[in-house]
Motif scaffolding. Structure first.
Motif, PDB file in Angstrom:
ATOM      1  N   ARG A 108       0.922  -1.221  -0.190  1.00  0.00           N
ATOM      2  CA  ARG A 108      -0.451   0.248  -0.398  1.00  0.00           C
ATOM      3  C   ARG A 108       0.933   1.325   0.297  1.00  0.00           C
ATOM      4  O   ARG A 108      -0.094   2.196  -0.845  1.00  0.00           O
ATOM      5  CB  ARG A 108      -0.908   0.618   0.910  1.00  0.00           C
ATOM      6  CG  ARG A 108      -2.155  -1.061   0.928  1.00  0.00           C
ATOM      7  CD  ARG A 108      -3.208  -0.587   2.216  1.00  0.00           C
ATOM      8  NE  ARG A 108      -3.479  -2.084   2.035  1.00  0.00           N
ATOM      9  CZ  ARG A 108      -5.174  -1.437   3.071  1.00  0.00           C
ATOM     10  NH1 ARG A 108      -5.018  -0.878   4.210  1.00  0.00           N
ATOM     11  NH2 ARG A 108      -5.879  -2.898   2.619  1.00  0.00           N
ATOM     12  N   SER A 127       2.441   5.538  -3.636  1.00  0.00           N
ATOM     13  CA  SER A 127       1.720   4.482  -3.382  1.00  0.00           C
ATOM     14  C   SER A 127       1.104   4.725  -2.263  1.00  0.00           C
ATOM     15  O   SER A 127      -0.148   3.945  -3.247  1.00  0.00           O
ATOM     16  CB  SER A 127       2.621   3.333  -3.342  1.00  0.00           C
ATOM     17  OG  SER A 127       2.688   2.271  -3.231  1.00  0.00           O
ATOM     18  N   TRP A 131      -3.758   4.899  -3.640  1.00  0.00           N
ATOM     19  CA  TRP A 131      -4.472   3.240  -3.077  1.00  0.00           C
ATOM     20  C   TRP A 131      -5.337   4.050  -2.420  1.00  0.00           C
ATOM     21  O   TRP A 131      -7.262   3.843  -2.553  1.00  0.00           O
ATOM     22  CB  TRP A 131      -3.214   2.400  -2.049  1.00  0.00           C
ATOM     23  CG  TRP A 131      -4.433   1.334  -1.289  1.00  0.00           C
ATOM     24  CD1 TRP A 131      -4.555   0.085  -2.317  1.00  0.00           C
ATOM     25  CD2 TRP A 131      -5.360   1.431  -0.764  1.00  0.00           C
ATOM     26  NE1 TRP A 131      -5.313  -0.145  -1.512  1.00  0.00           N
ATOM     27  CE2 TRP A 131      -6.008   0.813  -0.086  1.00  0.00           C
ATOM     28  CE3 TRP A 131      -5.260   2.481   0.661  1.00  0.00           C
ATOM     29  CZ2 TRP A 131      -6.569   0.444   0.506  1.00  0.00           C
ATOM     30  CZ3 TRP A 131      -6.531   1.990   1.842  1.00  0.00           C
ATOM     31  CH2 TRP A 131      -6.722   0.676   1.952  1.00  0.00           C
ATOM     32  N   SER A 134      -7.952   6.190  -4.816  1.00  0.00           N
ATOM     33  CA  SER A 134      -8.704   4.914  -5.820  1.00  0.00           C
ATOM     34  C   SER A 134      -9.795   4.371  -5.498  1.00  0.00           C
ATOM     35  O   SER A 134     -10.694   4.237  -6.277  1.00  0.00           O
ATOM     36  CB  SER A 134      -7.178   4.223  -6.902  1.00  0.00           C
ATOM     37  OG  SER A 134      -6.935   3.501  -6.103  1.00  0.00           O
ATOM     38  N   GLN A 135      -9.070   4.337  -4.010  1.00  0.00           N
ATOM     39  CA  GLN A 135     -10.347   3.420  -3.072  1.00  0.00           C
ATOM     40  C   GLN A 135     -11.124   3.746  -2.352  1.00  0.00           C
ATOM     41  O   GLN A 135     -12.143   3.085  -2.632  1.00  0.00           O
ATOM     42  CB  GLN A 135      -9.764   2.130  -2.110  1.00  0.00           C
ATOM     43  CG  GLN A 135      -8.427   1.182  -1.927  1.00  0.00           C
ATOM     44  CD  GLN A 135      -9.098   0.126  -2.602  1.00  0.00           C
ATOM     45  OE1 GLN A 135     -10.104  -0.188  -2.340  1.00  0.00           O
ATOM     46  NE2 GLN A 135      -8.758  -0.526  -3.806  1.00  0.00           N
TER      47      GLN A 135
END
Length: 253
Positions: A108, A127, A131, A134-135
C-alpha cells in the motif's frame, strides 16, 4: 452526509483496522484471548547491567508483573515504539498527547505522522496516496501534509496507529488472562522476567525489566501476522511540531 465524507470514513476504517493489530488490547488478547501477539528485544536505551540490584518485579505474580510493567511505561510519560509485522512496520515516539514517526504498509505504501494535541498531520507517499484516492474517491496529493483533527473521519485512521492510550490508559490483565511467569533471564544485556500465555499451539511472551524501572520492554510471539514490538527511550520528549512544507486540509466533514 456527502459521498466524500463517506469515503473518508471508509478510508479511516481500513487504516484503523490495520493499526488495530499493533496492540494486544486492540486484538482482544489482553482481555482474555489466547492468541499470540508480538515480539521484541530490549534496546540499548532500556538496558540495565546484569547483576544489578533487583527492583523486585520478579517476585510478583504474573498478572502483577503484566500490570506493573505497563504502568511503568505509562508513568514514564513517553517512549519509542518500534513495530514489525509481516505486512507492516512502524517507528513512533508516543506520549498521551503527541505522536511522531513513520508507518509502512506492505503493498500500500507509507506515511509520516505528527500528532500534537488537537492537530494531526499525515504525509503519504505516492503509492499510498494512489491507493487511498482510488479506493475511496478522494483527491489527496502525494508528499503533501494532510491536516485535520484526531476525530476527523480520515485522520483518525492515521492517528490510530499511535496508541496513545498506552500512556493515558495502560492495559491491565483481564480476568480471563492467566499468564505464566518464567525465570529471570538476560535478553540483549537486560535482566528481564518473562510472562507468557499459550494456546492453539501458539505462545506470546512479554518481557519486563527486573533492574532499574520495571519497564515493559517488548513482546515475543509465534504468529507471523502479529507484530513484534520493542519499547525504548522512556521519558524522552516526543517533540512533535507542526511540519514544514505544503499542507492540504482533510476533506470537510
Amino acid at each position: 452526509m456527502n459521498t466524500l465524507v463517506l469515503s473518508a470514513r471508509r478510508a479511516a476504517a481500513a487504516l484503523a483496522c490495520a493499526a488495530a493489530l499493533v496492540s494486544v488490547a486492540a486484538c482482544g488478547n489482553a482481555s482474555g484471548g489466547t492468541d499470540a501477539a508480538s515480539s521484541a528485544r530490549p534496546s540499548a536505551a532500556a538496558k540495565g547491567s546484569p547483576g544489578a540490584a533487583s527492583n523486585g518485579l520478579e517476585k510478583l505474580a504474573a498478572k502483577e508483573i503484566y500490570n506493573n510493567s505497563r504502568q511503568a511505561n505509562a508513568d514514564a510519560g513517553s517512549f519509542r515504539e518500534q513495530m514489525t509485522r509481516e505486512d507492516a512496520k512502524s517507528d513512533l515516539r508516543i506520549s498521551a498527547t503527541e505522536c511522531a514517526g513513520s508507518v509502512e504498509m506492505a503493498q500500500r505504501g507509507s506515511f509520516e505522522i505528527v500528532h500534537k494535541g488537537d492537530d494531526v498531520w499525515a504525509s503519504l507517499d505516492a503509492s499510498l496516496t494512489k491507493w487511498v484516492n482510488s479506493q475511496f474517491g478522494l483527491t489527496l496529493s502525494a508528499d503533501t501534509w494532510i491536516h485535520g483533527t484526531p476525530t476527523h473521519p480520515l485522520m483518525k485512521g492515521f492517528v490510530s496507529w499511535c496508541h496513545t492510550e498506552q500512556i493515558s490508559d495502560p492495559d491491565t490483565a483481564g480476568a480471563n488472562l492467566n499468564p505464566a511467569k518464567g525465570k529471570v533471564t538476560v535478553v540483549d544485556g537486560q535482566e528481564v522476567v518473562p510472562v507468557s500465555i499459550s494456546g492453539k499451539d501458539e505462545t506470546v511472551t512479554w518481557y519486563a525489566a527486573t533492574t532499574g524501572e520495571p519497564y515493559y520492554l517488548g513482546q515475543d510471539s509465534s504468529r507471523d501476522d502479529m507484530p513484534d514490538i520493542t519499547f525504548s527511550d522512556f521519558g524522552q520528549p516526543v517533540g512533535a511540531q507542526k511540519p514544514s512544507g505544503p499542507v492540504q486540509e482533510a476533506p470537510q466533514e
